[in-house]
Design an enzyme around this catalytic site. Structure first.
Site, PDB file in Angstrom:
ATOM      1  N   LYS A  50     -14.964   8.199  -3.146  1.00 47.93           N
ATOM      2  CA  LYS A  50     -16.238   8.174  -2.310  1.00 47.93           C
ATOM      3  C   LYS A  50     -16.750   9.790  -2.598  1.00 47.93           C
ATOM      4  O   LYS A  50     -18.016   9.983  -2.784  1.00 47.93           O
ATOM      5  CB  LYS A  50     -15.955   8.189  -0.621  1.00 47.93           C
ATOM      6  CG  LYS A  50     -15.476   6.912  -0.300  1.00 47.93           C
ATOM      7  CD  LYS A  50     -14.729   6.975   1.179  1.00 47.93           C
ATOM      8  CE  LYS A  50     -13.978   5.573   1.334  1.00 47.93           C
ATOM      9  NZ  LYS A  50     -13.119   5.444   2.450  1.00 47.93           N
TER      10      LYS A  50
ATOM     11  N   ARG B 263      -6.018  11.704   6.176  1.00 51.83           N
ATOM     12  CA  ARG B 263      -4.891  11.802   7.365  1.00 51.83           C
ATOM     13  C   ARG B 263      -4.169  12.887   6.931  1.00 51.83           C
ATOM     14  O   ARG B 263      -3.742  13.344   5.600  1.00 51.83           O
ATOM     15  CB  ARG B 263      -3.987  10.803   7.406  1.00 51.83           C
ATOM     16  CG  ARG B 263      -4.770   9.488   7.927  1.00 51.83           C
ATOM     17  CD  ARG B 263      -4.912   9.877   9.256  1.00 51.83           C
ATOM     18  NE  ARG B 263      -3.912   9.777  10.258  1.00 51.83           N
ATOM     19  CZ  ARG B 263      -3.497   8.911  11.115  1.00 51.83           C
ATOM     20  NH1 ARG B 263      -4.356   7.911  11.428  1.00 51.83           N
ATOM     21  NH2 ARG B 263      -2.370   8.913  11.958  1.00 51.83           N
TER      22      ARG B 263
ATOM     23  N   LYS C   9       0.488  14.479   1.253  1.00 54.17           N
ATOM     24  CA  LYS C   9      -0.937  14.690   0.663  1.00 54.17           C
ATOM     25  C   LYS C   9      -1.036  16.248   0.422  1.00 54.17           C
ATOM     26  O   LYS C   9      -2.020  16.851   0.066  1.00 54.17           O
ATOM     27  CB  LYS C   9      -1.826  14.151   1.751  1.00 54.17           C
ATOM     28  CG  LYS C   9      -1.782  12.814   1.875  1.00 54.17           C
ATOM     29  CD  LYS C   9      -2.968  12.264   3.116  1.00 54.17           C
ATOM     30  CE  LYS C   9      -2.782  10.509   3.352  1.00 54.17           C
ATOM     31  NZ  LYS C   9      -3.655   9.722   2.468  1.00 54.17           N
TER      32      LYS C   9
ATOM     33  N   THR D 240      -8.549   6.376  -1.560  1.00 56.31           N
ATOM     34  CA  THR D 240     -10.038   5.883  -1.762  1.00 56.31           C
ATOM     35  C   THR D 240     -11.051   7.012  -1.302  1.00 56.31           C
ATOM     36  O   THR D 240     -12.387   6.919  -1.905  1.00 56.31           O
ATOM     37  CB  THR D 240     -10.176   4.593  -0.641  1.00 56.31           C
ATOM     38  OG1 THR D 240      -9.701   5.016   0.405  1.00 56.31           O
ATOM     39  CG2 THR D 240      -9.648   3.352  -1.321  1.00 56.31           C
TER      40      THR D 240
ATOM     41  N   HIS E 260       0.678  -1.129  -0.087  1.00 55.77           N
ATOM     42  CA  HIS E 260       0.056  -0.057  -0.016  1.00 55.77           C
ATOM     43  C   HIS E 260       0.706   1.177  -0.180  1.00 55.77           C
ATOM     44  O   HIS E 260       0.359   2.264  -0.030  1.00 55.77           O
ATOM     45  CB  HIS E 260      -1.039   0.245   1.312  1.00 55.77           C
ATOM     46  CG  HIS E 260      -1.884  -0.955   1.234  1.00 55.77           C
ATOM     47  ND1 HIS E 260      -3.204  -0.813   0.878  1.00 55.77           N
ATOM     48  CD2 HIS E 260      -1.851  -2.325   1.860  1.00 55.77           C
ATOM     49  CE1 HIS E 260      -4.074  -1.816   1.055  1.00 55.77           C
ATOM     50  NE2 HIS E 260      -3.168  -2.807   1.579  1.00 55.77           N
TER      51      HIS E 260
END
Ligand code: F58
Length: 829
Positions: free
Chosen positions: A673, A562, A567, A669, A369
């Protein structure tokens, strides 16, 4: 014995799905399990009674499923994961049983507030983020696609911490999810396995004169099983999630009592119970933490012993173990399974190495991952040896045989041998868990196309050179039951009405039936009304929690995940600060009013991530109280982003921020959504964003930033963030405004670690992508001004998300990796 399960009685209180039976059952449970009657029941009593009422309806299906799975020789998937981030259970079980409407009516008949009961549920937060939530989505899809499966993990007493914001800073609070009891689980006090630690490995000669090896552990703890039924959608299959809790064996305590060492006995008991006490809240592995390694071995050993017990009971031999089980290792956390399965087969069940190895290699499969080098798990050999001496011997022997094979394959290439070795010899010696998982697995997969490709060319390149046929891609997916039907019931109803069927809930590709209506103004209006309503609900919720309720007519621009530098929440912040500056300089500027919403937890020890949370709140404080700008801009931090709060957020987003540096986010993911709920994506070519963009159409996605190849190239040629700072006036203005102390009451030190890091190091190339990001955000601004165009794009985002159902991912695994087939369960006797 083989008595068939009793057929379902139409009006049986514990099994019938009729409104009357649900009512009776509910009152019955309230009375007999909670000792209450309706008038004095607390919200928790009502919730628990409702949960037991639903659980009863799963049990008969569960027993039928286990019986069928046991009797058939069907291959069973065993999903080994240190995390299962389940989220609230009640609604999803009702959806999967198909009783939401009758249950709602039944509740109303008794004068109960259905929503309030749902709100009461404490979620089991047994995971950190994407990886744990993926495991939960996969459990839902395995049951829905009728594949026999057991999820194995740890029943942490404390899950991921609750986040509160005090003075703009994250403060962690212990998660006491079991405080009121957990109605979904069933304790199996007799299902207990011993798990050893420490001691030594020794040779002995067995009764047939064969020289064997055995482990004499110094300490033994017990793992006791807690079972949770996992119901499939619209089918009668119910799978099992089996989580282990650690406890001290009885004998332990008595032994100590006998010699009068009361405190010693208590200490040993506490130490044993500590193993399953708390989830590590980090989004990178906790290097060298003994307890973490104990947790991993603990649940892996219990799970394998359980599988062996079942197979021996059924087949009487372990020779076909690999035909019975497909074990999936969710990242490297369960990779000790390779060594433990070898030990159990050889030492406990007297198998020869070659046979044990063949069985292990045919049973196990490994999902990676992450590509971040710092997140690749290793354990110091010294610690490994101290806790698991016999396993270290086995790892060494696996390595010896493996490296022999490597030397035959690549003659005279000792550098490669060193790179492939299970032991990292540089610095302190360490066991490389990804290498152990790769060597012992039949298949290795990444979680999105780009990630799987990068895996083959970077961190797993040598393995790919050796065994290219073992590498696969399975793009992640999420369950539409939770992330559309449960979170966005109004949207779900509109889709079902427009398609004239609810087939899409089990086959998400059917959403494409909606596509011809994307231009339809009447549909667009209803679509928008649903979005606005979701925004209003979120706004009310935020108002109650944060004291500020944003205007639902503004564009909701959301980044929830997170908090991590890769990110790039700070890229989003630089853009906000830049916008702020623009408005200040030109108060008559024509901007689309926006509300920026952030959500996400920071690892408690991750200083920079915590500083980013503080900065979000600090910027919000200034912007939200400045009347000159707050007609255009608002900045909010949603506290305690978890599954439940995520479900409030996804339906309410207009724009979804997926802005990681290309090559860093394995898949993502949340991106799926949001898009399923009609948000448009502002994203880089990273992880599953690439596939989402290909599916929804390039014209319906806001793309910016460097490609992974460009990032790599820049890294090689030398990245100088300072040059961007110097040459890009807009960027400099934004950074300087933060440094000036404007957002920190004049304190020019507070955010210095962040701004200095950006200017001088910027490991995730925020500055290099800033200009392009700003440009694309300008396009968002324009696009939102044309509601028809925007609504059309929004509808197309939803209708083209078929690929991202976790049912598709599970089908991919089933066909390409596990070779397992559905085994439909029917209730007809
Ligand atoms: C995530 N990993 C990836 N790890 O970052 C994300 O891109 C991907 O979509 C998701 O897995 C599912 O494949 C992740 O969530 C963890 O939380 C680990 C917890 C234990 C310590 C190491 C990180």
């Amino acid at each position: 014995m083989n008595t068939p399960a009793k057929p379902l009685d139409d009006e049986h209180t514990r099994t019938s799905l009729s409104k009357d039976a649900l009512n009776r059952a509910f009152l019955d449970n309230l009375f007999y399990l909670r000792g209450r009657f309706l008038e004095v029941a607390t919200d928790d009593d009502l919730y628990q009674a409702a949960a037991y009422t639903v659980r009863d309806r799963l049990l008969e299906r569960w027993i039928r499923s286990s019986r069928l799975y046991k009797e058939s020789s069907a291959r069973t998937v065993c999903y080994l994961s240190a995390e299962f981030l389940l989220g609230p259970q009640l609604m999803n079980n009702m959806i999967n049983l198909g009783i939401t409407e009758v249950a709602r009516e039944a509740g109303e008949m008794l004068g109960m507030d259905f929503e309030r009961i749902l709100e009461t549920e404490e979620e089991p937060g047994l995971g950190n983020g994407g990886l744990g939530r993926l495991a939960a989505c996969y459990m839902d899809s395995l049951a829905t696609t009728q594949i026999p499966a057991i999820g194995y993990g740890i029943r942490y007493e404390f899950g991921i911490f609750d986040q509160v914001i005090i003075d703009g800073w994250q403060v962690e609070k212990g998660d006491t999810w079991l405080r009121n009891g957990n109605p979904w689980e069933i304790l199996r006090p007799k299902l207990v396995f011993p798990v050893g630690f420490g001691g030594h490995s020794e040779q002995y000669t067995d009764e047939h004169g064969v020289v064997r090896q055995r482990w004499r552990p110094e300490l033994v703890v017990n793992g006791v099983a807690y079972d949770t039924p996992i119901m499939g959608y619209g089918v009668d299959n119910v799978n099992l999630l089996r989580l282990w809790r650690s406890e001290a064996p009885e004998s332990f305590n008595f032994g100590a009592f006998n010699v009068g060492d009361y405190y010693g006995a208590v200490h040993a008991k506490i130490e044993a119970e500590t193993i399953s006490k708390v989830l590590y809240p980090n989004d990178e592995p906790e290097a060298g933490k003994e307890l973490r390694l104990k947790q991993q071995f603990f649940f892996v050993s219990c799970s394998l012993q359980d599988m062996i017990r079942l197979e021996l009971a059924n087949a009487g031999t372990l020779e076909r173990f690999h035909h019975k089980y497909a074990i999936q290792l969710n990242d490297t956390h369960p990779s000790l399974a390779i060594a433990e399965l070898m030990r159990l087969l050889m030492d406990e069940h007297r198998m020869q190495w070659d046979q044990a190895w063949a069985i292990t290699r045919e049973s196990c499969h490994f999902t990676n991952h992450t590509l971040l080098p710092e997140a690749l798990e290793t354990w110091p050999v010294e610690l490994f040896e101290r806790l698991l001496p016999r396993h270290l011997e086995i790892v060494y022997e696996i390595n010896r045989r493996f490296l022999d094979e490597v030397r035959v394959h690549f003659l005279n290439d000792e550098a490669r041998v060193a790179r492939l070795s299970l032991i990292d010899e540089a610095g302190g010696r360490k066991v490389r868990m990804a290498h152990l998982a790769a060597v012992g697995s039949k298949a290795i997969n990444g979680v999105a196309e780009l990630h799987s490709e990068l895996l083959k060319t970077t961190v797993m390149k040598d393995f790919n050179d050796l065994w290219p046929e073992r590498f696969h891609n399975v793009t992640n997916g999420v369950t539409p039951r939770r992330f559309i039907v449960a979170s966005n019931p109004e949207l779900a109803a509109l889709i079902t009405e427009t398609c004239a069927t609810d087939q899409w809930v089990r086959d998400l590709h059917c959403l494409s039936q909606l596509e011809p209506h994307a231009e339809d103004h009447a549909l667009q209006q209803r679509w928008r009304a649903i979005k606005t309503n979701a925004k209003r609900k979120l706004s009310n919720w935020l108002g109650e929690r944060t004291g500020f309720a944003p205007d639902p007519e503004t564009l909701f621009d959301v980044q929830a995940k997170r908090i991590h530098e890769y990110k790039r929440q700070h890229l989003n912040l630089l853009h906000i600060v830049w916008l702020y500056e623009q408005i200040k300089q030109n108060p008559n500027i024509d901007l689309t009013p926006r509300t920026f919403i952030f959500g996400g937890k920071a690892a408690p020890g991750y200083f920079m991530a915590k500083l980013i949370i503080k900065l979000i709140n600090a910027i919000g404080e200034v912007i939200n109280t400045d009347p000159q700008v707050n007609g255009y801009l608002r900045v909010l931090f949603m506290p305690d982003f978890n599954v439940k709060n995520g479900q409030r957020l996804y339906p309410a987003a207009d724009l979804s921020e997926q802005i990681s540096l290309a090559g860093k986010e394995a898949s993502g993911t949340g991106n799926m959504k949001f898009s399923m709920n009609g948000a448009l994506t502002m994203g880089t070519l990273d992880g599953a964003n690439i596939e989402i963009r290909d599916e929804v159409g390039h014209e319906n996605f806001f793309l910016f930033g460097m490609t992974a190849a460009e990032v790599q190239h820049r890294q090689i040629t030398g990245y100088q963030p300072w040059e961007f700072y110097q040459h890009d006036e807009q960027l400099r203005a934004a950074i300087d405004l933060i440094s000036s102390g404007l957002f920190s009451h004049g304190d020019t030190e507070l955010f210095r670690p962040l701004t200095e890091n950006l200017i001088h190091h910027d490991p995730f190339m925020v500055l290099a992508d800033f200009d392009d990001y700003r440009e694309r955000q300008r396009e968002v601004d324009h696009a939102y001004k044309d509601p028809h165009h925007w609504d059309r794009m929004s509808i197309l985002n939803t209708t083209r998300m078929g690929k991202f159902s976790s049912d598709r991912s599970i089908n991919d695994y089933a066909e390409r990796i596990w070779q397992v087939k559905p085994m439909p369960v029917t209730l007809q006797a």
